[in-house]
Design a protein around this motif. Structure first.
Motif, PDB file in Angstrom:
ATOM      1  N   VAL A 149    -153.005 -38.743   0.158  1.00  9.86           N
ATOM      2  CA  VAL A 149    -153.456 -40.118  -0.079  1.00  9.86           C
ATOM      3  C   VAL A 149    -154.094 -40.692   1.186  1.00  9.86           C
ATOM      4  O   VAL A 149    -155.105 -41.395   1.132  1.00  9.86           O
ATOM      5  N   SER A 150    -153.528 -40.367   2.320  1.00  8.29           N
ATOM      6  CA  SER A 150    -154.011 -40.906   3.589  1.00  8.29           C
ATOM      7  C   SER A 150    -155.481 -40.595   3.829  1.00  8.29           C
ATOM      8  O   SER A 150    -156.265 -41.470   4.208  1.00  8.29           O
ATOM      9  N   GLY A 151    -155.865 -39.348   3.606  1.00  5.36           N
ATOM     10  CA  GLY A 151    -157.238 -38.949   3.890  1.00  5.36           C
ATOM     11  C   GLY A 151    -158.248 -39.582   2.961  1.00  5.36           C
ATOM     12  O   GLY A 151    -159.339 -39.997   3.381  1.00  5.36           O
ATOM     13  N   ALA A 152    -157.907 -39.674   1.688  1.00  6.58           N
ATOM     14  CA  ALA A 152    -158.862 -40.206   0.711  1.00  6.58           C
ATOM     15  C   ALA A 152    -159.189 -41.674   0.970  1.00  6.58           C
ATOM     16  O   ALA A 152    -160.319 -42.115   0.745  1.00  6.58           O
ATOM     17  N   LEU A 153    -158.217 -42.440   1.451  1.00  9.50           N
ATOM     18  CA  LEU A 153    -158.377 -43.889   1.587  1.00  9.50           C
ATOM     19  C   LEU A 153    -158.707 -44.310   3.010  1.00  9.50           C
ATOM     20  O   LEU A 153    -158.569 -45.485   3.363  1.00  9.50           O
ATOM     21  N   ALA A 154    -159.144 -43.379   3.815  1.00 12.37           N
ATOM     22  CA  ALA A 154    -159.380 -43.654   5.238  1.00 12.37           C
ATOM     23  C   ALA A 154    -160.504 -44.654   5.444  1.00 12.37           C
ATOM     24  O   ALA A 154    -161.347 -44.881   4.586  1.00 12.37           O
ATOM     25  N   GLU A 155    -160.495 -45.272   6.608  1.00 16.44           N
ATOM     26  CA  GLU A 155    -161.571 -46.106   7.174  1.00 16.44           C
ATOM     27  C   GLU A 155    -161.697 -47.503   6.578  1.00 16.44           C
ATOM     28  O   GLU A 155    -162.574 -48.258   6.997  1.00 16.44           O
ATOM     29  N   GLY A 206    -153.203 -36.271  -5.517  1.00 15.74           N
ATOM     30  CA  GLY A 206    -154.571 -36.561  -5.933  1.00 15.74           C
ATOM     31  C   GLY A 206    -154.674 -37.748  -6.871  1.00 15.74           C
ATOM     32  O   GLY A 206    -155.574 -38.592  -6.731  1.00 15.74           O
ATOM     33  N   TRP A 207    -153.746 -37.844  -7.840  1.00 14.14           N
ATOM     34  CA  TRP A 207    -153.757 -38.984  -8.763  1.00 14.14           C
ATOM     35  C   TRP A 207    -153.481 -40.294  -8.020  1.00 14.14           C
ATOM     36  O   TRP A 207    -154.117 -41.320  -8.293  1.00 14.14           O
ATOM     37  N   ALA A 208    -152.520 -40.255  -7.090  1.00 19.31           N
ATOM     38  CA  ALA A 208    -152.212 -41.451  -6.305  1.00 19.31           C
ATOM     39  C   ALA A 208    -153.406 -41.868  -5.456  1.00 19.31           C
ATOM     40  O   ALA A 208    -153.705 -43.063  -5.316  1.00 19.31           O
ATOM     41  N   ALA A 209    -154.106 -40.883  -4.902  1.00 16.16           N
ATOM     42  CA  ALA A 209    -155.291 -41.164  -4.093  1.00 16.16           C
ATOM     43  C   ALA A 209    -156.421 -41.727  -4.952  1.00 16.16           C
ATOM     44  O   ALA A 209    -157.132 -42.656  -4.541  1.00 16.16           O
ATOM     45  N   LEU A 210    -156.596 -41.170  -6.155  1.00 14.54           N
ATOM     46  CA  LEU A 210    -157.656 -41.651  -7.051  1.00 14.54           C
ATOM     47  C   LEU A 210    -157.421 -43.111  -7.425  1.00 14.54           C
ATOM     48  O   LEU A 210    -158.347 -43.932  -7.392  1.00 14.54           O
ATOM     49  N   ALA A 211    -156.176 -43.440  -7.767  1.00 14.85           N
ATOM     50  CA  ALA A 211    -155.859 -44.830  -8.097  1.00 14.85           C
ATOM     51  C   ALA A 211    -156.145 -45.746  -6.917  1.00 14.85           C
ATOM     52  O   ALA A 211    -156.737 -46.830  -7.074  1.00 14.85           O
ATOM     53  N   GLY A 212    -155.743 -45.328  -5.731  1.00 14.81           N
ATOM     54  CA  GLY A 212    -155.985 -46.135  -4.542  1.00 14.81           C
ATOM     55  C   GLY A 212    -157.459 -46.315  -4.242  1.00 14.81           C
ATOM     56  O   GLY A 212    -157.905 -47.408  -3.863  1.00 14.81           O
ATOM     57  N   ALA A 213    -158.238 -45.247  -4.401  1.00 11.93           N
ATOM     58  CA  ALA A 213    -159.669 -45.316  -4.114  1.00 11.93           C
ATOM     59  C   ALA A 213    -160.381 -46.264  -5.076  1.00 11.93           C
ATOM     60  O   ALA A 213    -161.314 -46.983  -4.690  1.00 11.93           O
ATOM     61  N   ILE A 214    -159.940 -46.282  -6.331  1.00 14.57           N
ATOM     62  CA  ILE A 214    -160.548 -47.175  -7.318  1.00 14.57           C
ATOM     63  C   ILE A 214    -160.238 -48.631  -6.988  1.00 14.57           C
ATOM     64  O   ILE A 214    -161.123 -49.499  -7.011  1.00 14.57           O
ATOM     65  N   VAL A 215    -158.980 -48.921  -6.676  1.00 11.77           N
ATOM     66  CA  VAL A 215    -158.582 -50.296  -6.368  1.00 11.77           C
ATOM     67  C   VAL A 215    -159.188 -50.754  -5.045  1.00 11.77           C
ATOM     68  O   VAL A 215    -159.625 -51.906  -4.902  1.00 11.77           O
ATOM     69  N   LEU A 216    -159.246 -49.857  -4.087  1.00  9.07           N
ATOM     70  CA  LEU A 216    -159.711 -50.206  -2.743  1.00  9.07           C
ATOM     71  C   LEU A 216    -161.216 -50.397  -2.678  1.00  9.07           C
ATOM     72  O   LEU A 216    -161.722 -51.268  -1.972  1.00  9.07           O
ATOM     73  N   GLY A 217    -161.950 -49.570  -3.407  1.00 10.63           N
ATOM     74  CA  GLY A 217    -163.406 -49.627  -3.349  1.00 10.63           C
ATOM     75  C   GLY A 217    -163.958 -48.759  -2.229  1.00 10.63           C
ATOM     76  O   GLY A 217    -163.227 -48.326  -1.332  1.00 10.63           O
ATOM     77  N   PRO A 218    -165.274 -48.493  -2.260  1.00  9.93           N
ATOM     78  CA  PRO A 218    -165.886 -47.612  -1.250  1.00  9.93           C
ATOM     79  C   PRO A 218    -166.074 -48.297   0.090  1.00  9.93           C
ATOM     80  O   PRO A 218    -166.024 -49.527   0.195  1.00  9.93           O
ATOM     81  N   ARG A 219    -166.319 -47.488   1.095  1.00  6.26           N
ATOM     82  CA  ARG A 219    -166.617 -48.012   2.426  1.00  6.26           C
ATOM     83  C   ARG A 219    -167.952 -48.751   2.433  1.00  6.26           C
ATOM     84  O   ARG A 219    -168.852 -48.454   1.640  1.00  6.26           O
ATOM     85  N   ILE A 220    -168.088 -49.691   3.334  1.00  7.74           N
ATOM     86  CA  ILE A 220    -169.348 -50.426   3.480  1.00  7.74           C
ATOM     87  C   ILE A 220    -170.461 -49.444   3.832  1.00  7.74           C
ATOM     88  O   ILE A 220    -170.335 -48.641   4.753  1.00  7.74           O
ATOM     89  N   GLY A 221    -171.556 -49.515   3.090  1.00  6.89           N
ATOM     90  CA  GLY A 221    -172.706 -48.679   3.375  1.00  6.89           C
ATOM     91  C   GLY A 221    -172.672 -47.293   2.764  1.00  6.89           C
ATOM     92  O   GLY A 221    -173.639 -46.542   2.894  1.00  6.89           O
ATOM     93  N   ASP A 352    -165.174 -43.381  -3.467  1.00  9.58           N
ATOM     94  CA  ASP A 352    -165.343 -42.927  -2.082  1.00  9.58           C
ATOM     95  C   ASP A 352    -164.067 -42.243  -1.588  1.00  9.58           C
ATOM     96  O   ASP A 352    -163.046 -42.888  -1.355  1.00  9.58           O
ATOM     97  N   ASP A 353    -164.135 -40.947  -1.447  1.00 12.48           N
ATOM     98  CA  ASP A 353    -163.027 -40.126  -0.940  1.00 12.48           C
ATOM     99  C   ASP A 353    -163.483 -39.528   0.382  1.00 12.48           C
ATOM    100  O   ASP A 353    -164.292 -38.605   0.409  1.00 12.48           O
ATOM    101  N   VAL A 354    -162.969 -40.045   1.472  1.00 11.23           N
ATOM    102  CA  VAL A 354    -163.499 -39.711   2.797  1.00 11.23           C
ATOM    103  C   VAL A 354    -163.408 -38.214   3.100  1.00 11.23           C
ATOM    104  O   VAL A 354    -164.342 -37.616   3.630  1.00 11.23           O
TER     105      VAL A 354
END
Length: 439
Positions: A149-155, A206-221, A352-354
């Motif tokens: 989860v940490s890597g997918a939601l980085a930055e 992976g499922w936990a990371a996917l949920a987090g990435a959707i709620v968090l949104g992509p990085r700027i740019g 956005d999965d870093v």
């Protein structure tokens, strides 16, 4: 010189003869009875050390794939999540995952209690391994799940909301779903097969990371208004490569230790077979990604090759024992293909999965769990799919709920200015590379 040599030999022989007399009472169990306990405990300890080292692998991989202005944040998250996982798994996780007699779906356990000091031989003969070794070996698995989860939601994620999510993931979510299979729960009774955790560990992360990435949104740019995907290169591909090799090394403990026994010739032979298959799948995933990126992009992509190796490892994790080396090669190669094809698919969906954690751990984990049916005659496609869906629905929905709660209560994303300047300074006030202030 010769006399001294034979004197030492005689003393050694005498010591060997005396050891059984010193170590055991005459009516105590012999080595045939306690040997499996000793050897399996040793397997858990050694394999646990290797899987623990994967924490360093995840840290180095993430540190290399994020920009330099966010490296300190990734290091902090990784040592924090491992430490939290260790505490939560002791506090409630281990006995929730292995509750003994329960309804097969849910049972909250209490604190883990170790064996008493100086376990007697007679007591050792009654169990398969020490509690301490079993607890430690299972603990390092749950920490790996949180690292995904940490890597997918980085930055772009705040430190404390992330760590609070780790508390819930490692203390409750992972142990509850893990009990369904490895704790003797309903999926185990159904015949679901996941040897070392392609689904139980990797797809859960992976499922936990996917949920987090959707709620968090992509990085700027990351994504333009016209749908264009803007690459954001990492800061240190040498570090990312080191992290991949460390993870590759740790995977021998991950899969080999999941044999869960080293007390017989057959068990030891099987562990070596698992090592060989694990290595082959990783190599095949890397080579496949190397060739496929050359064909698709006219140049090889190192980040894809690294993730191809990891996808091969995830793919073989559900059944590393039964396949031949050629079978392991095929399973790992498909994992490499999955990564190369699904990374751009996520970008099209603006997820956005870093570090590519979702393609590697979720998509390759699903493939590996399905691939079990090709080499395990006791596994069925229906049962394997049932397990995949059960873990997916539970983890994704539970993660969404936790992420939304955290977002509403304290916010999970840093401010736009802080994201642009880097999380190292905005969240921590220190930089990994102070000589280079701009990442």
């Amino acid at each position: 010189m010769t006399m001294t040599r034979y004197t030492y030999t005689g003393l050694a022989a005498a010591a060997l003869i005396a050891v059984p007399q010193l170590g055991f009472a005459q009516d105590a169990p012999g080595f045939d009875e306690i040997g499996p306990y000793i050897m399996t405990t040793l397997l858990f300890c050694m394999a646990g050390f290797l899987v623990f080292f994967m924490a360093a692998g995840f840290a180095m991989l993430e540190g290399g794939l994020v920009r330099s202005k966010n490296v300190t944040m990734q290091m902090t998250k990784n040592i924090g999540l491992y430490s939290i996982a260790a505490i939560m798994y002791w506090l409630v996780g281990f006995n929730t995952m292995y509750p003994g007699d329960f309804n097969g779906y849910f049972a909250i356990g209490g604190q883990t209690v170790l064996d008493p000091v100086g376990v007697a031989a007679a007591d050792a003969a009654l169990d398969y391994a020490s509690v301490g070794s079993d607890f430690f070996f299972q603990l390092v698995f749950v920490a790996a799940t949180a690292s995904i989860v940490s890597g997918a939601l980085a930055e772009r994620i705040k430190l404390w909301p992330f760590l609070i999510f780790v508390v819930v993931l490692t203390g409750l979510m992972y142990p509850i779903s893990g009990s369904w299979q490895w704790g003797g729960g309903w999926l185990s009774e159904m015949g679901f097969s996941d040897f070392a955790g392609s689904t139980v560990v990797h797809s859960v992360g992976g499922w936990a990371a996917l949920a987090g990435a959707i709620v968090l949104g992509p990085r700027i740019g990351k994504y333009g208004k016209d749908g264009k995907v803007n690459p954001i290169p990492g800061s240190n591909l040498a570090l990312a490569t080191l992290g991949t090799f460390i993870l590759w090394l740790g995977w021998f403990g991950f899969n080999g230790g999941s044999q869960l026994a080293m007390g017989t010739v057959g068990d030891v032979s099987d562990v070596s077979r698992i090592f060989a298959n694990t290595n082959m799948a990783a190599a095949a995933g890397a080579v496949t990604a190397l060739i496929l990126t050359q064909i698709m992009y006219k140049k090889p992509d190192l980040t894809m090759v690294l993730n191809g190796a990891l996808a091969g490892l995830v793919s073989i994790t559900a059944e590393p024992l039964a396949p031949t080396l050629f079978g392991a090669l095929l399973i790992g190669a498909v994992g490499g293909v999955i990564v190369v094809l699904t990374v751009p698919m996520l970008d099209k969906l603006k997820i956005d999965d870093v570090v590519g954690a979702i393609p590697v751990h979720l998509f390759a984990g699903i493939w590996g769990t399905i691939a079990v049916i090709f080499y395990n005659s006791d596994a069925s496609l229906t049962t394997q799919l049932t397990g995949i869906v059960a873990y997916g629905v539970f983890t994704f929905v539970a993660s969404l709920i936790v992420w939304f709660i955290l977002k509403a209560v304290m916010g999970i994303r840093v401010a736009e200015e802080d994201e642009i300047n880097g999380l190292d300074m905005s969240e921590l006030g220190m930089e990994a590379y102070p000589e280079f202030s701009k990442g």
